[in-house]
Design an enzyme around this catalytic site. Sequence first.
Site, short mmCIF file in Angstrom:
data_model
loop_
_atom_site.label_atom_id
_atom_site.label_comp_id
_atom_site.label_asym_id
_atom_site.label_seq_id
_atom_site.Cartn_x
_atom_site.Cartn_y
_atom_site.Cartn_z
N HIS A 86 0.85 -1.21 0.00
CA HIS A 86 0.00 0.00 0.00
C HIS A 86 0.87 1.24 0.00
O HIS A 86 1.95 1.26 0.60
CB HIS A 86 -0.96 0.02 1.19
CG HIS A 86 -0.30 -0.16 2.52
ND1 HIS A 86 0.08 -1.39 3.00
CD2 HIS A 86 0.06 0.75 3.47
CE1 HIS A 86 0.64 -1.23 4.19
NE2 HIS A 86 0.65 0.05 4.50
N HIS A 111 0.72 5.20 1.08
CA HIS A 111 0.00 6.23 1.84
C HIS A 111 0.10 7.54 1.06
O HIS A 111 1.19 7.91 0.63
CB HIS A 111 0.65 6.49 3.19
CG HIS A 111 0.71 5.31 4.13
ND1 HIS A 111 -0.11 5.20 5.23
CD2 HIS A 111 1.49 4.20 4.14
CE1 HIS A 111 0.19 4.08 5.89
NE2 HIS A 111 1.16 3.46 5.24
P1 AMP Z 1 1.56 0.51 7.43
O1 AMP Z 1 2.05 0.88 8.80
O2 AMP Z 1 2.33 1.17 6.32
O3 AMP Z 1 1.45 -0.99 7.26
O4 AMP Z 1 0.12 1.12 7.31
C1 AMP Z 1 -1.07 0.40 7.47
C2 AMP Z 1 -2.16 1.41 7.54
O5 AMP Z 1 -3.38 0.73 7.34
C3 AMP Z 1 -2.26 2.13 8.89
O6 AMP Z 1 -2.10 3.53 8.68
C4 AMP Z 1 -3.65 1.77 9.38
O7 AMP Z 1 -4.29 2.84 10.03
C5 AMP Z 1 -4.35 1.40 8.10
N1 AMP Z 1 -5.49 0.48 8.24
C6 AMP Z 1 -5.52 -0.68 8.93
N2 AMP Z 1 -6.74 -1.24 8.82
C7 AMP Z 1 -7.48 -0.41 8.04
C8 AMP Z 1 -8.81 -0.45 7.57
N3 AMP Z 1 -9.65 -1.47 7.87
N4 AMP Z 1 -9.26 0.58 6.79
C9 AMP Z 1 -8.44 1.60 6.48
N5 AMP Z 1 -7.15 1.67 6.89
C10 AMP Z 1 -6.68 0.68 7.67
#
Ligand code: AMP
Length: 140
Positions: free
Chosen positions: A106, A108
């Site tokens: 993903h 951001h």
């Molecule tokens: P990372 O630390 O780069 O793996 O980021 C994962 C991101 O996914 C975090 O910012 C979380 O807040 C986000 N996240 C986790 N679950 C969900 C969800 N169900 N819907 C939207 N964002 C999510």
Amino acid sequence: MWYNNAMKNNCIFCAIAAGEIPSFKIYEDDLVLAYLDINPFSTGHTLVIPKIHSEGLLDTGDETLAAVISRVKKVAAHLRTALPCEGFNILQNNGQAAGQTVKHLHFHIVPRCGMAPLAFDGAPADMEELKALAGRIGMI
Ligand code: AMP
Ligand code: ZN
């Protein structure tokens, strides 16, 4: 397709891509989905994912990566005008050591306004506010 069986894959972002878990969508096509982060670093913090599962940058095919980054650009351009915001950061974490918590590739998109400092830890958003924000931003 196999990624529609998200529970078999045990991946929350596959489950979102398959529509098994709700999300506040900003953009969707056959390959890519973008939705609001539920623990936003800033207003409009958006995640852009490929619908097909891969863990991070290194195990993602070049064609998929190209598709995802082109949508990152598209979504960022939309956020800039729809929010509006003055700038944005793109962040992409690989591995636990880098702070990756969800093992599905993903990107951001973190909108930035004024001189507000960037905090790399978001607090849980109010779901009604997030829904309203998604409505204001609108689907591309
Ligand atoms: P990372 O630390 O780069 O793996 O980021 C994962 C991101 O996914 C975090 O910012 C979380 O807040 C986000 N996240 C986790 N679950 C969900 C969800 N169900 N819907 C939207 N964002 C999510
Ligand atoms: Zn996945």
